[in-house]
Scaffold this active site. Sequence first.
Site, short mmCIF file in Angstrom:
data_model
loop_
_atom_site.label_atom_id
_atom_site.label_comp_id
_atom_site.label_asym_id
_atom_site.label_seq_id
_atom_site.Cartn_x
_atom_site.Cartn_y
_atom_site.Cartn_z
N ASP A 187 10.09 43.28 -65.39
CA ASP A 187 9.06 43.61 -66.39
C ASP A 187 7.68 43.22 -65.90
O ASP A 187 6.70 43.95 -66.10
CB ASP A 187 9.37 42.91 -67.72
CG ASP A 187 10.50 43.58 -68.48
OD1 ASP A 187 10.83 44.75 -68.16
OD2 ASP A 187 11.06 42.95 -69.39
N THR B 186 27.58 39.90 -72.43
CA THR B 186 28.47 39.15 -71.55
C THR B 186 27.73 38.47 -70.40
O THR B 186 28.29 37.59 -69.74
CB THR B 186 29.53 40.08 -70.94
OG1 THR B 186 28.88 41.04 -70.08
CG2 THR B 186 30.29 40.83 -72.03
N ARG C 142 22.22 43.61 -66.21
CA ARG C 142 23.01 42.54 -66.82
C ARG C 142 23.31 42.87 -68.27
O ARG C 142 22.40 43.09 -69.06
CB ARG C 142 22.25 41.21 -66.71
CG ARG C 142 23.07 40.02 -67.14
CD ARG C 142 22.41 38.71 -66.71
NE ARG C 142 21.08 38.54 -67.25
CZ ARG C 142 20.36 37.46 -67.08
NH1 ARG C 142 20.82 36.47 -66.34
NH2 ARG C 142 19.15 37.35 -67.61
N ASP D 118 10.90 37.70 -66.93
CA ASP D 118 11.65 38.83 -66.35
C ASP D 118 10.84 39.41 -65.20
O ASP D 118 9.77 40.01 -65.40
CB ASP D 118 11.90 39.89 -67.42
CG ASP D 118 12.81 41.00 -66.93
OD1 ASP D 118 12.40 41.74 -66.00
OD2 ASP D 118 13.92 41.15 -67.48
#
Length: 209
Positions: free
Chosen positions: A203, A108, A104, A200
Amino acid sequence: MGRVHVIDHPLIQHKITLIRDKNTGPKDFRDLVGEVAMLMAYEVTRNLPLETVEVETPIGRASGKQLAGKKVGVIAILRAGLGMVDAVLKLIPAAKVGHIGLYRDPDTLRPVEYYCKLPPDVSERELILLDPMLATGGSACAAIGFAKDRGANSIRLVNLIAAPEGISLVQQTHPDVEIYVAAIDQCLNSHGYIVPGLGDAGDRLFGTK
């Protein structure tokens, strides 16, 4: 619109709570993600077609059921989707596995493809697309699009946790896709993370930051 299935079995709810806990380390996090993925796979595959067969038991002949029709493909959205693949393969060991690599863009929030390797016969398979998180929905929509471009016509999206925004985008963009989640959270924050979410997933699975 594709239907949304919330799989809220007590064991899944319990394990999702442990997954959310910031004090859960990578090993336990990986184990829990796999356990939830396996529990969800029971419901995701509930409507797979069956056919009647006869087998010889040690005592005599028996009539039974086995999977019929399309075979199954398991597609991981990299990298976090890898944490769900092995658990699903324990239930469906004959499934072929594909990988779609997306990240990602932090500015944006749009998905950028960097890898796509799918079984050549995706048009003949029931595809189960795996990613722990359905946040903005951009990555899921892109991955579904890549699979369709290669001939896929039956796709089920499986996520542990989803945001309403992500569900809405997938439904609008790919109304034929069934969505399976263990929890629907409140919203996205300004960085595109699910609130309260679990952080996340990649992660936490692999101990990176």
